[in-house]
Design a protein around this motif. Sequence first.
Motif, PDB file in Angstrom:
ATOM      1  N   GLU A  47       0.816  -1.219   0.000  1.00 23.28           N
ATOM      2  CA  GLU A  47       0.000   0.000   0.000  1.00 23.28           C
ATOM      3  C   GLU A  47       0.850   1.269   0.000  1.00 23.28           C
ATOM      4  O   GLU A  47       0.382   2.324  -0.437  1.00 23.28           O
ATOM      5  N   TYR A  52      -1.197   4.641  -1.014  1.00 25.11           N
ATOM      6  CA  TYR A  52      -2.178   4.798   0.058  1.00 25.11           C
ATOM      7  C   TYR A  52      -1.553   5.246   1.372  1.00 25.11           C
ATOM      8  O   TYR A  52      -2.174   5.930   2.156  1.00 25.11           O
ATOM      9  N   ARG A  53      -0.363   4.744   1.650  1.00 27.30           N
ATOM     10  CA  ARG A  53       0.229   5.037   2.962  1.00 27.30           C
ATOM     11  C   ARG A  53       1.532   5.772   2.777  1.00 27.30           C
ATOM     12  O   ARG A  53       2.229   5.598   1.782  1.00 27.30           O
ATOM     13  N   VAL A  80      -5.056  -2.365  -9.224  1.00 27.11           N
ATOM     14  CA  VAL A  80      -4.957  -2.680  -7.803  1.00 27.11           C
ATOM     15  C   VAL A  80      -6.022  -3.690  -7.397  1.00 27.11           C
ATOM     16  O   VAL A  80      -7.199  -3.501  -7.687  1.00 27.11           O
ATOM     17  N   LEU A  82      -7.085  -4.871  -3.758  1.00 27.91           N
ATOM     18  CA  LEU A  82      -6.834  -4.707  -2.331  1.00 27.91           C
ATOM     19  C   LEU A  82      -7.059  -6.040  -1.622  1.00 27.91           C
ATOM     20  O   LEU A  82      -7.789  -6.902  -2.105  1.00 27.91           O
TER      21      LEU A  82
ATOM     22  N   LYS B  89     -11.738   3.690  -0.968  1.00 28.37           N
ATOM     23  CA  LYS B  89     -10.309   3.412  -1.078  1.00 28.37           C
ATOM     24  C   LYS B  89      -9.977   2.838  -2.459  1.00 28.37           C
ATOM     25  O   LYS B  89      -9.004   3.232  -3.089  1.00 28.37           O
ATOM     26  N   ARG B  90     -10.831   1.938  -2.924  1.00 25.19           N
ATOM     27  CA  ARG B  90     -10.597   1.322  -4.225  1.00 25.19           C
ATOM     28  C   ARG B  90     -10.692   2.362  -5.350  1.00 25.19           C
ATOM     29  O   ARG B  90      -9.882   2.361  -6.280  1.00 25.19           O
ATOM     30  N   ARG B  92     -10.000   5.393  -5.159  1.00 26.51           N
ATOM     31  CA  ARG B  92      -8.833   6.270  -5.041  1.00 26.51           C
ATOM     32  C   ARG B  92      -7.677   5.793  -5.895  1.00 26.51           C
ATOM     33  O   ARG B  92      -6.828   6.592  -6.278  1.00 26.51           O
ATOM     34  N   ALA B  93      -7.644   4.488  -6.183  1.00 29.66           N
ATOM     35  CA  ALA B  93      -6.541   3.950  -6.991  1.00 29.66           C
ATOM     36  C   ALA B  93      -6.830   4.076  -8.487  1.00 29.66           C
ATOM     37  O   ALA B  93      -6.022   3.671  -9.308  1.00 29.66           O
ATOM     38  N   GLU B 249     -10.320   5.921   3.529  1.00 33.31           N
ATOM     39  CA  GLU B 249     -10.127   4.549   3.993  1.00 33.31           C
ATOM     40  C   GLU B 249     -11.014   4.253   5.198  1.00 33.31           C
ATOM     41  O   GLU B 249     -11.410   5.164   5.913  1.00 33.31           O
TER      42      GLU B 249
END
Lengths: 283, 253
Positions: A47, A52-53, A80, A82, B89-90, B92-93, B249
């Motif tokens: 991530e 993300y991080r 991606v 996740l 979150k998904r 965002r990618a 998130e």
Amino acid sequence: MPAIEVSGLRKAYGNLEAVRGVDFAIEEGEVFGLLGPNGAGKTTTVEILEGYRRRDAGEVRVLGHDPERPGPDFRERIGVVLQQSQLWPNLTVRETHAVFAGYYRAPRDVDEVIELVGLTEKRDARAKTLSGGQKRRLDLGVALVGDPELVFLDEPTTGFDPAARRAAWEMIRSLRSLGKTVLLTTHYLDEAEQLADRVAVLRDGVIVRVGTPRELTSSDLEVEIRYRRSGEEVVLRTTEPTRVLNELTADALARGEELEALEVRRPTLEDVYLGLVEEETEA
Amino acid sequence: MRMFLHQIRTEQKLYWRSRESAVFTFIFPLMLFVLLGSVYKGRYPGAPYYDKPAPQILLAALLAYGCAMVAFAGLAITLVIRREGSLLKRLRATPLPPLTFVASLLASTLVVFGIETIALFLLGRVVYGTPFPDRIGSIAGIVVIGGICFAAMGVGLSGFVRSAEGSSAVVNLIVLPMAFLTGSFGPTLHYPHVLRVIGEVLPLKYLVDLTNAVYLHGESLWSQPKAIGILAAWGAAGLVGAFFRFRWEPREG
Ligand SMILES: Nc1ncnc2c1ncn2[C@@H]1O[C@H](COP(=O)(O)OP(=O)(O)OP(=O)(O)O)[C@@H](O)[C@H]1O
Ligand SMILES: [Mg+2]
């Protein structure tokens, strides 16, 4: 130029150091496996690379970008999956793919991607009606629909039945033959062995071994002996099973006891891997 | 622009497909209109401001309630559920720009509230013979201003709700009393003084003021600068909350 370059990567959550100085590079077109037990830091590492991080220290380059400050085309070029995520429960498989396709400049053909992940029969089913493994394939499909150069797969096959796992492996191989770069995390050594050109074994935030799957599994093969003694399971690992068994049985005979639930087996690849990470952390 | 339209279409599909949002936030105000309308009859004696047929008064009040349901409650719940399910979150990618996402969510909310407004007027006409509004432009202005302010508050609120399971309970705990105290279920003339004072500080009160002025009295929207100002202030507060509390998130692992 490598697709991914990582050096000295560190990340802590409060007092917990989840990633403690990780270095690796992934070449374009390579399938790279990140293998490790629960909590090893796989998702944290992935991530950070996905953007993300934030990292605490270290250098990271992904397709030439710093993922903390990605340029405009960064997200066009990555796909991606996740470790955990839901999609819209009320959209069908086809609609979900079409929605994601709309986010990219040059998406792949939606029906082709659905075919690729094996959901053609379910194309008009709403996401909420899919089984766990089928939902995971949907995650995989929408990660591929933008036709990315680099694909991050965080435990892509968890929850798959054996046939679906085989199919996913085929699909990931087909990604490689298209020249895509793949970073994949998994708990399964056989998966890493089947798919990855190279594997890094992560344990407690550090890489304890990197190499081709063959290099990783060619350590000494020990034999495992299990039996029960007054209700408790005893496990012995040895490279000299004949001698150890002889001693065990002689001892039991002398005491007039039975070796309950005696079992002798060659370790699976899984066992080798577990032995590897346990041994490395004790050091 | 292409992506903006694509995302509005997506949001519309998502809204009308979801039984929870469509039934709960869209149908509920219409249902209340029918239910309350069958109970409240006649006029409000001794209150010249409300010297209108009861269904008309109710319609103005429920128009404001519809805004609170669609733009505030519905949006907050949707955002919490999507955030906790890692859907945000998904997204965002993907290359979908965050601003485009937010703008299309807002636009889609305004579309729904617009349809809700039309549905209320049609329902009133058919069931109670209420007139269509004289000032269409001001009604459209209410949809836009009310929709934007309450949507901003909805986004702000979503940042304070931790779990998806609890989201509709928490949001209801805010919207229902607020609607009751601010006269969204009918005038508060006969309420105890304390309750009316509390109602005075809540944003929905000022949206009710707007709908009353425009629909009941045929005034222009711009005759109510104070109400618009207070609504805008609440909207700004929502934006500040959103700025500090919004997360892509999940809050709970
Ligand atoms: N957001 C977070 N806040 C606090 N601690 C975290 C957070 N994310 C991960 N951790 C901790 O960091 C460590 C590494 O977690 P990470 O998710 O990277 O492991 P993983 O290798 O992906 O494990 P798994 O195989 O279970 O998915 C764990 O001890 C985890 O508890
Ligand atoms: Mg993980």
